[in-house]
Design a protein around this motif. Structure first.
Motif, mmCIF file in Angstrom:
data_model
loop_
_atom_site.group_PDB
_atom_site.id
_atom_site.type_symbol
_atom_site.label_atom_id
_atom_site.label_comp_id
_atom_site.label_asym_id
_atom_site.label_seq_id
_atom_site.Cartn_x
_atom_site.Cartn_y
_atom_site.Cartn_z
ATOM 1 N N ASN A 45 0.838 -1.197 0.000
ATOM 2 C CA ASN A 45 0.000 0.000 0.000
ATOM 3 C C ASN A 45 0.877 1.253 0.000
ATOM 4 N N ARG A 46 0.753 2.064 -1.041
ATOM 5 C CA ARG A 46 1.640 3.222 -1.195
ATOM 6 C C ARG A 46 1.399 4.289 -0.136
ATOM 7 N N ILE A 47 0.160 4.435 0.295
ATOM 8 C CA ILE A 47 -0.122 5.442 1.328
ATOM 9 C C ILE A 47 0.547 5.042 2.636
ATOM 10 N N LEU A 48 0.504 3.754 2.945
ATOM 11 C CA LEU A 48 1.201 3.285 4.139
ATOM 12 C C LEU A 48 2.707 3.486 4.006
ATOM 13 N N LEU A 49 3.228 3.247 2.815
ATOM 14 C CA LEU A 49 4.663 3.465 2.587
ATOM 15 C C LEU A 49 5.024 4.934 2.738
ATOM 16 N N ILE A 109 0.026 -2.006 10.068
ATOM 17 C CA ILE A 109 -1.026 -2.306 9.088
ATOM 18 C C ILE A 109 -0.419 -2.943 7.837
ATOM 19 N N LEU A 110 0.750 -2.439 7.423
ATOM 20 C CA LEU A 110 1.416 -3.001 6.244
ATOM 21 C C LEU A 110 1.767 -4.464 6.475
ATOM 22 N N PHE A 150 -6.925 -9.359 3.379
ATOM 23 C CA PHE A 150 -6.692 -8.000 3.875
ATOM 24 C C PHE A 150 -5.846 -7.212 2.885
ATOM 25 N N ASN A 151 -4.900 -7.881 2.237
ATOM 26 C CA ASN A 151 -4.041 -7.208 1.264
ATOM 27 C C ASN A 151 -4.848 -6.654 0.094
ATOM 28 N N ALA A 152 -5.907 -7.345 -0.274
ATOM 29 C CA ALA A 152 -6.731 -6.912 -1.407
ATOM 30 C C ALA A 152 -7.670 -5.769 -1.051
ATOM 31 N N ASN A 153 -7.896 -5.531 0.236
ATOM 32 C CA ASN A 153 -8.851 -4.508 0.680
ATOM 33 C C ASN A 153 -8.087 -3.282 1.205
ATOM 34 N N GLN A 154 -7.612 -2.456 0.288
ATOM 35 C CA GLN A 154 -6.823 -1.297 0.694
ATOM 36 C C GLN A 154 -7.666 -0.258 1.423
ATOM 37 N N ARG A 155 -8.932 -0.213 1.120
ATOM 38 C CA ARG A 155 -9.814 0.741 1.810
ATOM 39 C C ARG A 155 -9.882 0.416 3.307
ATOM 40 N N LEU A 156 -10.033 -0.858 3.627
ATOM 41 C CA LEU A 156 -10.063 -1.268 5.027
ATOM 42 C C LEU A 156 -8.722 -0.974 5.699
ATOM 43 N N GLN A 157 -7.633 -1.173 4.980
ATOM 44 C CA GLN A 157 -6.316 -0.867 5.528
ATOM 45 C C GLN A 157 -6.232 0.602 5.949
ATOM 46 N N LEU A 158 -6.708 1.482 5.095
ATOM 47 C CA LEU A 158 -6.612 2.917 5.371
ATOM 48 C C LEU A 158 -7.540 3.338 6.507
ATOM 49 N N ILE A 159 -8.703 2.709 6.592
ATOM 50 C CA ILE A 159 -9.629 3.027 7.691
ATOM 51 C C ILE A 159 -8.998 2.650 9.028
#
Length: 688
Positions: A8-12, A380-381, A390-399
């Motif tokens: 996830n680039r935002i997490l990076l 989260i990463l 979970f890896n496929a659901n980037q929206r949930l990661q960001l929430i």
């Protein structure tokens, strides 16, 4: 086709922002640490006096020689009546002994016999006679402070003042009687500063505290290090002690514990530190009395160098050697010891004088917030890299990232952030080495995928394998060092530098990265049956647990487990597990070879295993072998980050310790790869 994990680039980006903040804190920390480089070289006044008497030398001459050798402070303790009596300054006699001598005829003085006849002498009291007027006046004032006026009275015998004290004689003779002004004057006149070591009073009062500090006025005090299990004023009058400290700007010395972790605990020390400020505190170290006689001078010199460079010790309390070395007098032996220590510390870049202290350093809250957010992003990463769903659901990661970040940073703004900072440091020590290894696993997996798609067999040469393995180790180590920066960024402040606060969870940081990497490895590779792709980790664990094993395999597993237990037990300070003589020699050799001695877990275990692991992947060894090597390699990466958990060690030294371990560790790994290839070729030729 194998599934790819998406990063996830935002997490990076959040991790990158946190890294920038952590590096900013690291730069500030380094500036604070390099400005604290002055050491107080101290020795006991009484020890030097005894040395002069044993050698039949003039005490003033001995003091000057030790001053020239490098000692700048003399340690002076409270005197007592036993010491004062032996010095002939006052005489203390038990009333019972006076009466006994009276009845036996041994009491010759007519005046004392009259005192007994007149009932002036009571058997349960102690009687003080003047021999030195100055000492007598000091003793009288101190007795009033220690015992109270109701237990002190006076009378004259033949125009000589006598003090009567209601006290038990044995305990009275050992009772502290304050710092002797004659000793203070001798130290001052000889050009030394004074490291004062007063004891606390029983039922200490404000007046008691002020009397101690007033006795010190006019003398060049370097530091105050309290003698005994409590500081002056404990437990109820610490505020008065702090006020006297602040009035005079004195430095408070705290004694490092024999375990080299935190301090010898004195009641009231934490409260005093808080009230005077951590910029007025220095750490003291002394070689244990029972250990020094067993050590050579050169060994001790190296220990002092290591102690001052690695543990922020700024008060060196040197003990004298009680026996001379062959061919030298006792004085020459001790002068040589002091001079060699001083010369070594000068070469290390230290100066001498009053103990250096840290400034009251606390990073800006904004920097700390970015660090905490970066740690949350790393967590989260990691979760996204062990779960395809979970890896496929980037929206949930960001929430989740946003929600946890808000909750984690609230304590920072409220100023009650100790717990969240320790949790963030613990997470950093575990997550970032794991993430560094996982990223390399995905690269190896991707290279394998390209080869299989192209249906090409690519055979790398031995030197290509070695080059790839070495470069991969350097990259992975750099990525692990991101965790070190985060750990330091989460904890850095003056309380951690001085070890009033410490990182807890050293042993956990040894275990958790292995678990984290193992889970990720099993999500990517099947170590049971490589033909079955994308078999979930839990399914593999079930198959492993259901496997039949031989006694030989069981014994091998137990041997590995035993080694693992030893490594865990040896981490930290409180294991009590002895270090072998051979290892001590190896450590000494490494200390001489490197700026900072590399940790054995890195140079001899983790980094060589990393080189072997990459070679095993590139040579397409069974994944079970690759898995074992990756687990061992993870030990080296986590150890590099764990080094930074020792916050008393300057950050530059921790960095150099990690760096110094990578290249020689890689070299050992390369030698092992070459040896394995050489042996395997030899076996292959024999079989033909």
């Amino acid at each position: 086709m194998m599934k790819k994990f998406i990063y996830n680039r935002i997490l990076l980006l959040a991790i990158a922002a946190g890294l920038i903040a952590a590096l900013a804190i690291a730069g500030q920390r380094h500036a604070v640490e390099i400005h604290n480089s002055q050491i107080d070289m101290a020795m006991d006044y009484d020890s030097l006096k005894n040395l002069a008497e044993r050698e039949g030398l003039d005490f003033a001459s001995v003091l000057q020689q030790f001053k020239d050798a490098g000692i700048n402070s003399l340690v002076i303790y409270d005197t007592n009546f036993d010491k004062l009596t032996r010095a002939g300054k006052v005489i203390a006699v038990y009333g019972r002994d006076i009466i006994t001598n009276y009845h036996s005829g041994a009491l010759n003085s007519i005046f004392w016999r009259q005192a007994v006849d007149n009932g002036y002498i009571r058997p349960e009291c102690v009687y003080i006679m003047k021999r030195d007027a100055k000492s007598y006046d000091e003793v009288k004032a101190e007795l009033i402070q220690r015992f109270g006026e109701d237990r002190i009275s006076g009378f004259s015998i033949n125009d000589e003042d006598i003090l009567e004290v209601k006290a038990q004689f044995g305990a009275f003779m050992a009772e502290p009687m304050g710092l002797d002004s004659d000793e203070l004057d001798a130290a001052k006149n000889a050009g030394f500063t004074i490291l004062a070591r007063p004891k606390n009073f029983n039922l200490c009062t404000d007046e008691n505290i002020k009397s101690v500090f007033e006795r010190l006025d006019g003398y060049p005090i370097s530091e105050i290090v309290f003698d005994g299990p409590e500081i002056l004023g404990a437990p109820d009058k610490v505020e008065t002690t702090a006020a006297e400290f602040n009035k005079r700007g004195y430095i408070f010395g705290v004694i490092e514990h024999t375990s080299q972790l935190q301090f010898y605990n004195q009641t009231g020390m934490n409260e005093l530190a808080e009230k005077i400020g951590y910029n007025k505190i220095a750490r003291l170290y002394a070689v244990p009395r029972d250990e020094q006689p067993r050590l050579q001078i050169e060994t001790l010199v190296n220990r002092w160098s290591t102690t001052d460079r690695e543990r922020n010790i700024r008060i060196n309390l040197l003990r004298i050697f009680e026996k001379p070395v062959t061919g030298k007098t006792l004085l020459e032996t001790n002068l040589e010891y002091v001079k060699k220590v001083a010369d070594k510390l000068k070469a290390d870049g230290f100066t001498f004088g009053k103990a250096g202290t840290f400034e009251n350093y606390y990073p800006h809250k904004f920097l700390r917030v970015l660090v905490i957010i970066g740690v949350v992003a790393a967590g989260i990463l990691y979760l996204s890299l062990v779960s395809y769903t979970f890896n496929a659901n980037q929206r949930l990661q960001l929430i989740l990232f946003a929600a946890i970040s808000i909750l984690a940073t609230i304590p920072i703004f409220l100023g009650n952030d100790n717990l969240i900072r320790v949790v963030a440091a613990l997470a950093s020590a575990n997550l970032f080495p794991a993430l560094a290894i996982i990223w390399q696993l995905d690269r190896l997996r991707f290279i394998k995928l390209k080869d299989s798609v192209a249906q090409e067999e690519s055979e790398l040469s031995t030197w290509q394998i070695i080059l790839v393995a070495a470069i991969t180790l350097l990259i992975t180590s750099a990525m692990s060092m991101v965790g070190a920066a985060y750990l330091s960024g989460a904890l850095s402040d003056v309380k951690f530098f001085l070890e009033f606060e410490i990182f807890r969870g050293i042993k956990l940081t040894f275990i958790m990265p292995l678990i984290l990497v193992a889970a990720a490895f099993l999500q990517r590779f099947n170590i049971v049956d490589e033909a079955r792709k994308n078999l979930p980790a839990l399914e593999q664990l079930k198959e492993i647990l259901n496997m039949n094993i031989t006694v030989k395999a069981l014994l091998g597993f137990l041997a590995v487990a035993a080694v693992f237990v030893v490594l865990i037990a040896r981490s930290g300070h409180t294991s009590g597990m002895p270090v072998s003589g051979a290892e001590i020699k190896i450590r000494a050799m490494l200390e001489q070879m490197f700026y900072a001695r590399p940790r054995s877990k890195e140079i001899f275990i983790g980094h060589p295993a990393f080189i072997l692991a990459i070679a095993a992947f590139l040579k397409q060894f069974p994944k079970s072998i690759c898995f074992a090597l990756v687990m061992v390699a993870t030990i080296g990466q986590s150890s590099m980050v764990e080094t930074f958990a020792h916050m008393r060690t300057p950050i530059f030294m921790s960095f150099m310790r990690g760096l110094d371990g990578v290249l020689p560790g890689a070299l050992i790994g390369i030698i092992l790869v070459l040896a394995i290839i050489f042996v395997s070729k030899g076996v292959s030729l024999k079989s033909q």
